[in-house]
Design an enzyme around this catalytic site. Sequence first.
Site, PDB file in Angstrom:
ATOM      1  N   GLU A   1       0.818  -1.224   0.171  1.00 45.38           N
ATOM      2  CA  GLU A   1      -0.112  -0.094   0.105  1.00 45.38           C
ATOM      3  C   GLU A   1       0.887   1.214   0.034  1.00 45.38           C
ATOM      4  O   GLU A   1       0.406   2.282  -0.658  1.00 45.38           O
ATOM      5  CB  GLU A   1      -0.980  -0.223   1.259  1.00 45.38           C
ATOM      6  CG  GLU A   1      -2.372  -0.665   1.004  1.00 45.38           C
ATOM      7  CD  GLU A   1      -1.992  -2.309   1.278  1.00 45.38           C
ATOM      8  OE1 GLU A   1      -0.787  -2.757   1.653  1.00 45.38           O
ATOM      9  OE2 GLU A   1      -2.836  -3.266   0.830  1.00 45.38           O
TER      10      GLU A   1
ATOM     11  N   HIS B   1     -10.738  -4.329   9.035  1.00 44.46           N
ATOM     12  CA  HIS B   1     -11.424  -4.527   7.422  1.00 44.46           C
ATOM     13  C   HIS B   1     -12.704  -3.705   7.622  1.00 44.46           C
ATOM     14  O   HIS B   1     -13.679  -3.778   6.718  1.00 44.46           O
ATOM     15  CB  HIS B   1     -11.656  -5.802   6.953  1.00 44.46           C
ATOM     16  CG  HIS B   1     -10.525  -6.409   6.535  1.00 44.46           C
ATOM     17  ND1 HIS B   1      -9.468  -6.879   7.034  1.00 44.46           N
ATOM     18  CD2 HIS B   1     -10.474  -6.776   5.026  1.00 44.46           C
ATOM     19  CE1 HIS B   1      -8.657  -7.550   6.222  1.00 44.46           C
ATOM     20  NE2 HIS B   1      -9.183  -7.631   5.188  1.00 44.46           N
TER      21      HIS B   1
END
Length: 763
Positions: free
Chosen positions: A500, A569
């Site tokens: 990321e 998440h």
Amino acid sequence: MSNYLSTLIPDFEPHVIDCGKIPAYRYKGTVKDAIKSAQLTAPQALNLFEDMLTIREFEEMIVKLRTGAYPSCAGYDYRGPTHVSIGQEATAVGCCSGMNYDDYVTSTHRGHGDSLAKGCVAIRGMSDTERKARVPDCAASSGPALLDAAMEDHVYRAIAELFGKEDGYCKGRGGGMHIADFRVGHLGANAIVGGGVPIATGAAMSARYFRNNRVTCCFAGDGAYANGVVLESLNWANMGQLTDPRYAKDKAFGLPIVYSLINNHYGMTGRADVEVTGISDMARRAAGFSDNNMHAEVVNGMDVLACLDAMQRAATLCRDGKGPVLLEFDSYRFYGHSLSDPRNEYRTKEEESAWRAIDPLVTFEKQLLESGIISEKKLADLKAKVADRNARAAGRAAVSADPDPRDVIKYMYTDTRVDTVPAAFATPTLLQQPAPIKRTDGQLTYKDAIKEALTEEMLRDSRVVVFGEDVAEYGGAFKLTKGLIDVFGRQRVFNTPISEAAICGTAVGAAMTGQRPVAELMYMDFALMASDQISNQAAKWHYMSGANIEVPVVYRASVGGGKGYGGQHSQTLESMFTHIPGLYVLYPATPADAKGMLKSAIRDNNPILFVESQLLYNVKGPVPEGEYLIPLGVADVKRTGKDVTLVTWGPALADCLKAAEKLAAEKIDVEIVDLRSLVPLDMETVLTSVRKTGRCVVVSQCVSIGSFTGEIASRIMAEAFDSLDAPVLRVGAKDGIAPQAYVLEKAFLPDADDVIRAVKRLW
Ligand SMILES: Cc1ncc(C[n+]2csc(CCOP(=O)(O)OP(=O)(O)O)c2C)c(N)n1
Ligand SMILES: [Mg+2]
């Protein structure tokens, strides 16, 4: 299906993996040899020396400034960092001189040398017309006089930046640790160790895409090579899909980047090579990332000719499509990490004098004299010229204008966007026509609205590229990009490693150098892995450069909350990013807004965090076809009413609408302001509504502590207190961690009943 489908067959035949060899200290030439072999001319040899002297003089000035002993700035109180690179001049000058003048560099907190060298080399490579653009006051001048003027201006702007002056390269907004001159491809020093490495990698991605023959030299220290984003970047640069014909087809071309690892053998004070890593030669880092060890070699970083030679060969490899390359420059800094570090706690005097004995300036000076390239007298003249130039520049800088304090937040954002696409990018090559996205009764799902926006913007402007984890053939975890690769090809839609920080960081470098990346973060939680690149790099460079660069990047981040995915998440983190000035934060709640705002975001030249909710992906709504743009920073009144205002954004809008229906039955008339954009914030629409209703609840799915809802509430209190009939209340998720269990997550997230309860507390 034109894309490569993997056909991996198991094969467990015993064998040994050969990790290859990395050459060290290949170059043994002298200046005489270099001239004889036409590697260098005598004037070029003198330029190398002059540039090293320029750096030495500049940094010795910093040392003297700290004690008030720099005569032309007597009384000037220099405040700011003192990360001098004295001892390392050969690496900066050798590397920059081994490249073309419009190639890119990125640098570090110890980057004065890189910055000065890059500018000197670039200015020498310029035409008189280009030099005049840098020093318009000298427009009447030409030839050597103009060159001298441009060089002095270069030193002046660098010193002025260190001094925080308006005349500095970054108008005093950056300082020495963020000095940059984008006009000559200097993409910035970086105070975040390793922070510039993905930026360099992204610049190389764009150079590869545009095939503009540019090479990127990425300077970073030995310490940086333990940093995650650096290792992510090395992996990224070596991705097989860039060169493997099965993926790259006729576009195979290795990333044109040289990772110049400046091994001065210390992080801040600890030994990076033997103490905090398991390798004795930093060049071994290359072995983990490509089967050819990235053409790695170890170079004598105290010898400017060795540095030049290595960079020339590396740049040639890169221009031939054989990059990336990693060069370890074995070097030394004579001073400590900064001037406050006395060095005696971690290294010996013997070590220091052994390195001082091979001072790159002293040894090169000796060679120049011995080879007869320069006489003692001319050498003294050259030294005086460099010292005088620095002294004049510093004297001027010290008394030059400070930035106006009223401009403290000027340059935070840019107000530019791409209203007209330059012709060169307006007709992208397509592999096939995109299939139209079908509407039912004029309606699209939120996720198709996003896909339609992406498709339209990619058709409109070939600089728009889409990348992220699994976004290519698979179409992303939520299939929003499905089919785009078939239309636009792998140059514009590609899978990334699960990195990321590199996803967000390469996007910054690509955006700085002409692309318009839309990078996908599969779950917003993963933005935390990339928070430096989003917050310290993308968000800050426009300001830190004094508005000399724009970073038109869109980060699409998907919120997973409400699906039973638990604590890692499910987070709704937009509030966190509103605390980072320099970044736009958008969160559309309807399909139409998703399309109109994403299209505007892609055209805007600010860095943008574009938040999406997985809860909304399958929600349908009317979406206008074709050109449909929603201006950023404009809230939308989604329901009008007179008794109470609900201010909201994202999926909480649905709860507010539901609550409003129920409250209507109880004769409470609700107005709903959907912010859509948190930064920029349309406070006027909020205030207009609250002044009308006198009551307000701010609703989002963020956990309440530290939520942007608090910001709205406090601003209403400050700006519309007289209109309020009750305190402003907030509704958010519980101040906890998103749980997995259905019943718990239901209790965790706010719903319409929570909104109704809050509204009723206002009477
Ligand atoms: C991410 C990050 N961590 C820590 C620091 C503090 N710091 C500044 S320079 C430095 C050492 C860097 O070592 P290296 O990369 O070898 O560069 P050098 O200072 O030797 O030029 C540290 C730890 C920082 N600026 N950024
Ligand atoms: Mg170091």
